[in-house]
Design an enzyme around this catalytic site. Sequence first.
Site, PDB file in Angstrom:
ATOM      1  N   CYS A   1     -16.400  17.252  32.268  1.00 54.33           N
ATOM      2  CA  CYS A   1     -16.159  18.105  31.103  1.00 54.33           C
ATOM      3  C   CYS A   1     -17.835  18.221  30.983  1.00 54.33           C
ATOM      4  O   CYS A   1     -17.811  18.889  29.461  1.00 54.33           O
ATOM      5  CB  CYS A   1     -14.529  18.063  30.144  1.00 54.33           C
ATOM      6  SG  CYS A   1     -14.936  15.970  29.424  1.00 54.33           S
TER       7      CYS A   1
ATOM      8  N   GLU B   1     -17.371  22.927  32.538  1.00 51.89           N
ATOM      9  CA  GLU B   1     -16.763  22.150  33.485  1.00 51.89           C
ATOM     10  C   GLU B   1     -17.738  22.779  35.111  1.00 51.89           C
ATOM     11  O   GLU B   1     -17.811  23.395  35.253  1.00 51.89           O
ATOM     12  CB  GLU B   1     -15.149  22.114  33.829  1.00 51.89           C
ATOM     13  CG  GLU B   1     -14.479  21.710  32.217  1.00 51.89           C
ATOM     14  CD  GLU B   1     -13.096  21.372  32.269  1.00 51.89           C
ATOM     15  OE1 GLU B   1     -13.234  20.135  33.198  1.00 51.89           O
ATOM     16  OE2 GLU B   1     -12.757  21.282  30.870  1.00 51.89           O
TER      17      GLU B   1
END
Length: 361
Positions: free
Chosen positions: A319, A353
């Site tokens: 992330c 991400e």
Amino acid sequence: MTQVRDAVAYAAQLDAKVARLRELLAPFAAPEPAVFDSPAEHYRLRAEFRLWREQEQRHYAMFETGDKHTPILIDEFPIASQRINVLMPQLKAAWQASRVLSFKLFQVEFLTTLAGDALITLCYHRPLDAEWQAEAEQLAQRLGVSLVGRSRGQRLVIGRDYVEEEMTVAGRTFRYRQPEGAFTQPNGTVCQKMLQWAYDALGQRDDDLLELYCGNGNFTLPLSTRVRKVLATEISKTSVNAALANLADNGIDTIELVRLSAEELTQALNEVRPFRRLAGIDLKSYDFGAVFVDPPRAGMDPDTCELTRRFDNILYISCNPETLAANIAQLNDTHRIERCALFDQFPWTHHMEAGVLLVRR
């Protein structure tokens, strides 16, 4: 025209993210990333609002980072799911009509799923009593949701304290319990694309998988169908309990789940010290051919990064591509990037991400 402008703006922002990921991975001779876009609206399955009192009424509000005094009052929230947008005015009308529901109510949280489930959390600066519970039960029935009431030292659940999600990977549908207050992927459409990418990148194997930071088993369930067996770790009790329920709900018995941090598992595998939570699990019986990691924004700590080095295949979902690049730099002398991908979990923001498959050189 507005939709056309939004589509052009979204495409430009996504292109900028792809360029940034290319730049971060360029030192490692990464291949061109696969790009997985998001719906431009109604993609976010959870939302949290503070309430702002104005002219004797409470309104949904959000604030700019660092500014808690200038509310942005909200009547609808286009980035949130259709279900959240339907529930927002219904819930507002309910608290406006009821002093019991509105008295010292300061925050509302919505959790929904692609499968259509919904849970609302109401947070109060006062104790919740039987009168509140009676009205909340009627509200939950009217809205067709579960409700959680929270105040200091109290947590009252009406219905369930989780929602149920379904994700389909390679033609198989997996069911997930997603608990109130625990981490879940906010963008369900992109999450499903992430699961499919990870499934394809891992490939069919005849050995075992180690998974760190498994959460509620989001990736664990589909990846378990690609290997002989899985040893998965997670430190959060709430997530561990949800993951165990998800294993049972999906009838999967090839996964062992242990409540250890990645750092503790590193110590266990290096035989630094024993752990009672590993009682009954024979670590030497595993033939690990791959490790899957989905760490927090800080990435893997140096010791955990060194642990992953011992595996021929490292499947990494991140992330925070900045810390992903730092971890790859530590592994670059022994592993190369075979696949990479960008997942636009957070449209209209700079966040993204990324996924990489690292294989031994």
